[in-house]
Design a protein around this motif. Structure first.
Motif, short mmCIF file in Angstrom:
data_model
loop_
_atom_site.label_atom_id
_atom_site.label_comp_id
_atom_site.label_asym_id
_atom_site.label_seq_id
_atom_site.Cartn_x
_atom_site.Cartn_y
_atom_site.Cartn_z
N HIS A 1 5.51 22.70 -5.17
CA HIS A 1 3.91 23.37 -4.46
C HIS A 1 3.17 22.31 -3.86
O HIS A 1 2.79 21.28 -4.92
CB HIS A 1 2.97 24.30 -5.19
CG HIS A 1 3.91 25.77 -5.99
ND1 HIS A 1 4.65 26.37 -6.39
CD2 HIS A 1 4.11 27.42 -5.28
CE1 HIS A 1 5.05 27.54 -6.41
NE2 HIS A 1 4.56 27.16 -5.52
N GLY B 1 3.57 18.67 -5.32
CA GLY B 1 5.00 18.04 -4.17
C GLY B 1 6.07 18.65 -4.86
O GLY B 1 6.59 19.40 -3.62
N THR C 1 10.37 16.98 2.31
CA THR C 1 10.26 18.76 2.13
C THR C 1 9.71 19.38 3.75
O THR C 1 9.22 20.15 3.46
CB THR C 1 9.53 18.93 1.09
OG1 THR C 1 8.14 19.17 0.98
CG2 THR C 1 10.73 18.84 -0.14
N ALA C 2 9.03 18.55 3.80
CA ALA C 2 8.37 18.67 5.53
C ALA C 2 8.90 18.96 6.70
O ALA C 2 10.47 18.50 6.68
CB ALA C 2 7.49 17.55 5.96
N HIS D 1 7.56 26.63 3.33
CA HIS D 1 6.77 26.00 4.69
C HIS D 1 7.20 25.48 5.26
O HIS D 1 8.20 24.34 5.24
CB HIS D 1 5.73 25.06 2.95
CG HIS D 1 4.40 24.64 3.70
ND1 HIS D 1 3.54 26.02 4.96
CD2 HIS D 1 3.52 23.62 4.15
CE1 HIS D 1 2.90 24.72 4.66
NE2 HIS D 1 3.30 23.58 5.23
N ALA E 1 -2.65 17.87 3.33
CA ALA E 1 -1.62 18.59 1.93
C ALA E 1 -2.10 17.64 0.75
O ALA E 1 -2.83 16.50 0.68
CB ALA E 1 -0.11 17.70 1.60
N TYR F 1 -2.24 23.22 0.08
CA TYR F 1 -2.32 22.73 2.15
C TYR F 1 -3.81 23.80 3.18
O TYR F 1 -4.08 24.18 2.65
CB TYR F 1 -1.29 23.86 2.85
CG TYR F 1 -0.64 23.55 3.58
CD1 TYR F 1 -0.30 22.30 4.87
CD2 TYR F 1 -0.81 24.73 4.89
CE1 TYR F 1 0.11 22.40 6.01
CE2 TYR F 1 -1.14 24.57 6.34
CZ TYR F 1 -0.33 23.65 6.63
OH TYR F 1 -0.14 22.94 7.73
N VAL G 1 6.62 24.20 -1.09
CA VAL G 1 6.99 22.58 0.38
C VAL G 1 8.68 23.12 0.20
O VAL G 1 8.46 23.35 1.38
CB VAL G 1 7.35 22.13 -0.84
CG1 VAL G 1 6.02 21.26 -1.75
CG2 VAL G 1 8.02 21.79 -2.05
N THR H 1 4.25 18.32 3.95
CA THR H 1 4.08 18.64 2.33
C THR H 1 3.54 17.23 1.43
O THR H 1 3.68 17.50 0.41
CB THR H 1 5.42 19.23 1.67
OG1 THR H 1 6.42 18.27 2.13
CG2 THR H 1 5.75 20.58 2.78
N GLU I 1 0.71 27.59 9.35
CA GLU I 1 1.57 26.39 8.71
C GLU I 1 1.68 25.72 10.08
O GLU I 1 2.38 24.82 10.02
CB GLU I 1 2.35 26.74 7.67
CG GLU I 1 1.62 27.53 6.03
CD GLU I 1 1.13 28.57 6.45
OE1 GLU I 1 1.15 28.99 7.71
OE2 GLU I 1 0.39 29.16 5.00
#
Length: 1484
Positions: free
Chosen positions: A1241, A1238, A1213-1214, A1204, A1253, A1244, A1201, A1208, A910
């Motif tokens: 979840h 999204g 949320t990234a 993570h 994604a 990925y 997400v 995402t 990740e």
């Protein structure tokens, strides 16, 4: 056609037509000369009275009674029958009659006799019947005379046509007389055999057009009775040797079909392209029922068009028989020379029928010379959809509202099947035929009506049943028409809709026709060809030729194996033989007007559809047409042949599009074989059996149930199945065996073939090069247990050679496309090295890779040839091929140093960077005693920030972490560079760690014992110079240095300062003397506590930041000064106290060091076109296909997400760990994919270079209860709650400044532009005027990739791309991206009933858009579906980035952000101020 057989023909014999009795009476009453003079004078006088032959107004007619007309009209009719030598008399008669006919029009002329004006219909019928004699051929005449006759005929036809169109008083009897007249003149002109330059040939097109156009008018105003229709049918069958009849028949059929389809299928149904004049021949007032009746009757008016291929049938007319009787040159009617045109006429008729088929299927059809021409672009297997389509439309070639296949076959099947089986020997049992006829209510369509009909068809057997048949009428001459019929049949069956049923009788006859069409022309010199069909096919393949029928089947039947056609696999051996004839050899004998590229492309499409069959059906026997049970082969036995065919075709292919398609098929073969063997080995491990080899493991396959019996190994010799393919080179033949088609063998074979072609012939084509590099990248990711390290090393070596060659090309050859291939090659090399890290342990491979990296960065190698002295770095000129190439080489170097052998890291795939930041490190610091909640602004105050080389930010924490208890100099460094963020903790140790545990000192070692023998102390003053020094005379050199006194006494200021210094010295001397005396006089004790030596206390305070920078050589004076090459010194201090620093630091951390892409997946149920319904499908697993969830799981692994750290699919949320909202509703366990929407979840996938994604947009139920839906119409009440990340951009700008734009720089490597673009003092508010600008262009994020799972393939045309476009927002798009025309790439997937999957690609047809490995129209297996979709999506995005002019790689964007931070927060200090700042302790 027996539509009017029960009606007698209403056509009067020609001997009794044209008022012949009255004219004959007049003719017999007077001699020829008298009659001629009477007719001439009468006609001339009447013509003069009309005012047409001389100037002046028309004269009132003096004909006032019917009796006068009864005398004059027979004379005029008699004049029309005069020989053409009396053309003037005939002309006057024509003029008079044409003027008299105007009485049928409104406002009749006064020159028309009064009786005619009073009863125009009666006299019009007489005039029309008299006109017949004008058209009767006069025998052999000269061309000039015939031309004059034709002029008069044209005038009469114009007059009659004008009256038919504009007259409102025509009676039913007059209409019938007019139609009879037209039938008679056509019969008189067209029934006789064609003679060159005769009247019939000159007037053919005109008289036929007037006949049909007038007939259409009569159908609208006075519908002809059945006897008249029967007369038309019989007459047309006597004119079929005239090409003009078929042209007019096609013309009328198309015009009527256009009207018919318009009201049958609606105004949006695709229309036939016909001229405006042809469109106007159908009266606008004609009713729909009338159009349908007329269309069907005129369609069958010429009878069976297939009879045009039988000269004996066409010549069986009275006119031909009469000619044969009267002619000395022709013995039999069927031997007339005019019949030589039958092959062309037959072809025109078949093209007409074929065009009608396309009209009902909704395919684009054009008219050229009255003949339908089907455009190649109408194929449903086009490479990419047309650019002209709107963004929400996808072209599949055929209309979604098209007619069903059975309906089209009911109409045209009898003709097409019969035409397709011309020259074929087929025995069909009558019992089976009657059985089909009696079953159900469907209409039987027989290939031949009966045995007699088949026997009478002199072109129905390959043997010539007529020894006296002319050579120009041999069955081979009709192959073009037969090919057209086969093409139409293929298009009909390829138009099958999802779930549509086709009658078995049609399927059986179609397969027979295709099998016969795929066989080449029978060669009587090889009678053994009749043994079996398959043997004949393989013999044909060795001939290296392709028949016209086979070419038509390939071009029009590309989709045959992509549909759920029952039993279509029986065609596999037959079609494989044709592919063997055209694909392995570039020089193939092709039919005329057939493009080699088009034919090969069609063959490649078919080949790609066949590739998954062997491993899917495995041991299932192929029931080939005409083969016995003992001759059946299995699908597995066909696999070596398919693989060899693919490889041989790739070796000789020159077309870029075809080559890319073959490369996609090659990668599919390798991946499918690899996964098949892996699954088979797992199955054998779990379910061991007594057999040594188990190739039919049901656990390893996703196909139909396994068939019993042992099957041969894939490596067995298939010599009886393979063809003699053209080898690439002798080395290939020696190193690669054709029989070995295991995954490892295909892997080696593919590497060698692709790399060799990439170096030799593909390097100049950008699309082929990119496709080849994508294939090599796909091969690198395969997990094949038996991989050969030498082959992998060879692949990397070939990649390096490719880069060297491309970089060394002359300057005129360097272009954007060339550099794109070099960038892709560097990327491919990175993939290979990450997947095979052991390659860098080989010294030769490592040296080769690093040489190429050096070449990409600097533009040249240090050592051009072995043995030469290497050129040092400072001796070379920095001149890379381009900035893009240099950036790609830097990325490869970073990958080698940081990722090869280390991916995935301990943080997982990740993230390539450390997950630690300032806040986390400060919380774990030993000295931290502050609050648990630490802000980023507070944490940065405890770090020292420096920037090295204007590209690396060093954040140094001088406090030891909690897990380091040793009192060693410790520093924790957060290093942020172009390729990520790493965290290191470093300690200054005098010994290695394994020796540091043994302490070499004690807490109190004690004082050593004194010695009594201390010796004698001598008070001796040392001398610095000998006593004789003052006696040495001084020389000039000694006097060159001035004395101290002379320097001091030269300046008053110096004298004052010197006096002050002397006072300080005197004071210090006095102080020290006083202390000495006190010590000497004071009694001392042994040992003296004050003077006793003791161990110093351990030091716990270190200036570790200074030590670290010093040890790395960064604190030199040169490093702190600006140089000529860069305005920024090598080491720069950063002021972390400036407001906004932590914000920009977060922006750098959220600028990913890998490319990020997002794929949105939709599920479309049968018939859905509403976005709301489509989004609701994935709420429940009951609404999706059973394999859909399995497909999703094969795309990537699920991640939360909120936990993570990677991409995402949404910037909301990234790249951060957040707390999920409290009101978030989690999907139930029976979801249909909405779990990956999204919100909670996603799916990925990542490697060392890219992140992907996979998001499944959905709706959120209005209540937490799980849905209870079984269909789209029973869906629960849902509300749209799809996240729109762009809404959160400004809200999260402090923590997620991803939209902060890159710096204003034209070159990705130019740091000077970013440094000089503005000034900043280092304090105050940072500049934020550029926020949001250029983000999408630099990130290249405006393109979208969608994956759409279809239950019905026809739903492609109605997929609401525009409505779903808003669901694909990620937050990275530029402003106004919704209003712009988006670059949407769509991968449509349809699950076939046989367990395979059909692929349809849609996207803008740009230069680099054809990304693989998936090919438009390809059929793939369930094993590799997810992997191929993921690779294709990734390659699509990569090609889009290569095509973009403004795109910047991730490490360049990070480098520019670092330069921007330096520009905004740099502390401009002198050397002394910098060193002073180093000795100042940071905030604790």
């Amino acid at each position: 056609m027996s539509l009017f057989n029960d009606w007698s023909s209403d056509l009067i014999p020609q001997q009794g037509w044209g008022d012949e009795a009255a004219i004959a009476a007049f003719k017999d009453a007077v001699p020829w000369n008298v009659g001629r003079d009477f007719v001439a004078g009468t006609a001339k006088h009447l013509a003069t009275c009309l005012g047409l032959t001389k100037p002046g107004p028309p004269i009132h007619s003096k004909i006032l009674q019917d009796k006068q007309l009864q005398v004059l009209m027979p004379a005029l009719g008699y004049g029309l029958s005069f020989p053409l030598s009396e053309i003037d008399i005939i002309r006057d008669c024509v003029i008079v009659y044409c003027e008299w006919l105007t009485s049928l029009l409104p406002n009749a002329k006064i020159s028309v006799p009064q009786p005619i004006r009073q009863d125009p219909n009666h006299y019009a019928r007489i005039i029309i019947s008299h006109f017949y004699y004008l058209f009767v051929p006069r025998g052999v005449e000269g061309p000039d005379v015939i031309n004059r006759q034709a002029v008069l005929c044209h005038r009469v036809l114009r007059t009659l046509q004008n009256i038919a169109q504009n007259s409102c008083m025509l009676s039913e009897e007059t209409w019938q007389t007019l139609l009879h007249f037209l039938l008679h003149i056509n019969t008189a002109l067209l029934s006789p055999p064609t003679v060159k330059d005769d009247a019939g040939e000159q007037l053919c097109e005109r008289v036929l057009s007037v006949l049909f156009e007038t007939w259409l008018l009569a159908c609208d105003r006075c519908f002809p009775p059945p006897p008249l229709w029967n007369a038309l049918r019989k007459s047309c069958q006597c004119w079929r040797h005239r090409a003009g009849l078929i042209d007019q028949w096609n013309r009328i059929n198309y015009a009527l079909t256009l009207k018919l389809t318009a009201f049958m299928y609606g105004p949006n149904f695709p229309k036939i392209s016909i001229s405006e004049d042809d469109l106007n021949i159908i009266p606008n007032s004609m009713s729909r029922d009338c159009i349908a009746q007329v269309w069907y009757r005129l369609l069958h008016i010429i009878g069976n068009p297939v009879e045009l291929s039988r000269h004996t049938v066409i010549s069986k007319t009275p006119a031909f028989l009469k000619y044969a009787i009267t002619s000395d040159l022709v013995i039999e009617p069927c031997q007339h020379p005019c019949l030589q045109a039958l092959p062309t006429i037959f072809l025109s008729a078949m093209k007409g029928v074929s065009g009608l088929v396309d009209a009902f299927l909704g395919g684009p059809t054009g008219i050229v010379g009255g003949v339908a021409v089907r455009h190649p672009s109408s194929s449903s297997s086009s490479s990419l959809a047309s650019d002209s389509k709107a963004e929400n439309e996808v072209d599949i070639g055929l209309a979604s509202a098209r007619a069903k296949c059975n309906s089209v076959l009911h109409l045209f099947g009898p003709w097409l099947f019969e035409a397709a089986l011309i020259n074929c020997s087929i025995q069909i049992s009558q019992s089976g035929q009657h059985k089909n006829e009696s079953g159900g209510n469907r209409r039987p369509v027989s290939v031949y009506t009966n045995s007699e009909g088949r026997k009478s068809s002199d072109s129905s057997t390959p043997q010539d049943s007529h020894p006296d048949r002319p050579a120009h009428l041999s069955p081979q001459q009709f192959e073009a028409g037969r090919a057209e019929a086969l093409g139409a049949l293929c298009r009909i069956f390829c138009a099958k809709k999802t779930g549509e049923e086709i009658l078995p009788v049609y399927l059986a006859r179609f397969y027979i026709a295709v099998t016969q069409g795929l066989a080449l022309v029978y060669d009587p010199s090889h009678p053994e060809q009749e043994d079996t069909g398959r043997r004949r096919f393989y013999q044909s393949a060795r001939m290296g030729v392709c028949s016209e029928t086979a070419a038509s089947i390939l071009i029009n039947g590309m989709d045959l194996f992509r549909l759920d056609l029952e039993g279509v696999v029986i065609l596999v051996p037959s079609i494989l033989a044709v592919l063997e004839a055209i694909l392995p050899d570039q020089e193939v004998a092709l039919p005329p007007n057939t493009s080699t590229t088009t034919l090969r492309r069609a063959g490649i499409h078919v080949l790609l559809s066949l590739l998954p069959l062997p491993l899917h059906f495995q041991g299932l026997p192929v029931k080939e047409v005409g083969a016995g049970m003992s001759e059946r082969i299995t699908f597995l036995q066909l696999r070596p042949q398919l693989v060899n065919l693919l490889s041989n075709a790739l070796q000789v292919e020159t077309d870029p599009t075809n080559t890319q398609m073959l490369l996609g098929g090659l990668l599919y073969c390798v991946q499918d074989a690899s996964l098949y063997e892996a699954m088979d080995s797992i199955s054998q491990h779990n379910f061991a059996s007594d057999r040594e080899q188990n190739l039919m493991s049901s656990g390893a396959s996703d196909t139909v149930s396994s068939h019993g019996g042992d099957f041969p190994s894939l490596t067995d010799d298939p010599a009886n199945l393979t063809s003699e393919g053209t080898p690439l080179s002798t080395s290939i033949s020696s190193t690669i065996t054709i029989s070995n088609d295991s995954a490892h063998a295909l892997f080696v074979r593919s590497i060698y073939l692709v790399c060799h072609r990439l170096i030799s012939s593909w390097k100049s084509d950008v699309n082929i090069s990119l496709a080849g590099l994508e294939l090599l990248s796909g091969l690198a990711r395969l997990n094949i247990p038996e991989q050969d390290g030498l082959e992998c090393k060879r692949a990397v070596k070939w990649l390096c050679d490719y880069i060297v060659y491309q970089c060394s090309r002359p300057p005129p050859a360097h272009s954007k496309d060339l550099h794109s291939t070099i960038v892709a090659a560097f990327n491919c090399a990175s993939v290979w090295l990450v997947a095979h890290p052991y390659l860098l342990q080989d010294k030769e491979c490592l040296a080769t890779v690093l040489e190429v990296v050096e070449l990409g960065i600097s533009g040249s190698k240090s050592q051009l040839k072995p043995g030469e002295a290497p050129k040092l770095k400072h001796e070379k000129e920095l001149k890379p091929a381009s900035m893009r190439v240099r950036e790609a080489a830097e990325a490869l170097l970073s990958c080698i140093l940081s990722q090869v052998g280390n991916f995935p890291s301990v943080c997982g795939a990740e993230s390539l960077s450390s997950l630690l930041d300032e806040v986390t490190l400060l919380k774990h610091c030993n000295t931290w005693g502050g609050p648990e909640s630490i802000t980023k602004d507070l944490a940065t105050q405890h770090f020292r920030y420096f920037v090295a080389q204007n590209t690396i930010i060093l954040a140094l924490l001088e406090q030891p972490l909690g897990n380091h208890q040793d009192p060693q100099p410790t520093v924790t460094a957060l290093i942020r560079g172009p390729f990520g963020r790493v965290a290191w903790t470093m300690q200054l140790r005098h010994l290695p760690r394994h020796k540091s545990s043994a302490k070499l000192y004690t807490a109190n070692p004690g004082r050593p014992l004194p010695m009594n023998d201390v010796g004698i102390r001598h008070n001796v003053k040392p001398k610095f110079f000998p006593d004789s020094v003052d006696r040495i005379p001084l020389c000039k050199v000694d006097k060159s240095i001035p004395s101290l006194e002379s320097v001091i006494m030269s300046d008053d200021k110096s004298i004052l300062e010197h006096d002050k210094l002397l006072q300080i010295l005197d004071h210090q001397i006095a102080f020290e003397e006083n202390v000495r005396r006190q010590v000497e006089t004071r009694p001392s004790h042994y040992p003296d506590v004050e003077t006793e030596c003791s161990a110093p206390p351990l030091c716990h305070e270190f200036q570790t930041a200074r030590l670290l920078l010093s040890h790395f050589g960064l604190l030199s004076i040169e490093a702190l000064n600006e140089c000529d090459t860069s305005p920024v010194p090598s080491l720069v201090a950063i002021d972390a106290s400036v407001q906004g620093f932590s914000h920009d630091l977060d922006g750098l951390d959220h600028t990913n060091n890998r490319t990020v892409d997002t794929v949105h997946i939709f599920y479309v149920r049968n018939g859905q076109c509403n976005a709301q319904e489509i989004l609701s499908n994935v709420v429940s697993s009951k609404c999706v296909h059973p394999h859909f969830l399995e497909f999703l799981s094969s795309l990537g692994w699920p991640v939360n997400v909120h936990h993570h750290p990677g991409w995402t699919g949404s910037i909301a949320t990234a790249f951060s760990v957040t707390t999920p909202p409290d009101n978030l509703i989690a999907p139930g366990p029976d979801h249909g994919g909405c779990l990956y929407s999204g919100r909670t979840h996603i799916l990925y996938w990542a490697d060392a270079l890219s992140e992907m994604a996979f998001v499944v947009p959905s709706v959120v139920p209005s209540h937490p209860s799980p849905p209870n839906s079984t269909g789209s119409h029973d869906a629960p009440n849902v509300s749209m709650a799809v996240d729109h990340p762009e809404r959160f951009v400004m809200e999260k700008c402090d923590s997620l400044p991803i939209v902060d734009p890159e710096v204003e720089a034209t070159s990705s490597l130019s740091s000077q532009a970013s440094q000089t673009s503005g000034s900043h003092s280092g304090v105050g508010e940072p500049r934020r005027s550029k926020i949001g600008r250029q983000t999408s262009s630099m990130l290249c994020c405006d393109h979208k990739v969608m994956v759409v799972w279809l239950e019905s393939f026809e739903d492609i045309s109605t997929f609401p791309t525009a409505d779903l476009y808003g669901e694909t927002a990620t937050g990275l798009e530029g402003t106004g991206w919704r209003e712009k025309e988006a670059n949407v790439f769509i991968i449509f997937i349809q699950a076939l009933a046989n367990g395979l999957f059909r692929i349809k690609l849609h996207g803008h047809n740009t230069k680099l858009s054809m990304a693989g490995p998936l090919v438009d129209g390809q059929v793939v297996s369930r094993r590799v579906l997810g992997s191929l979709v993921r690779q294709t999506s990734l390659n699509m995005c990569r090609r889009k980035r290569l095509e973009s002019d403004s795109y910047q790689p991730p490490h360049v964007r990070r480098k520019l952000r670092i330069q921007e931070i330096v520009h905004k927060y740099r502390c401009k200090m002198t050397e002394s101020e910098f060193y002073t700042q180093l000795f100042t302790s940071p905030l604790c």
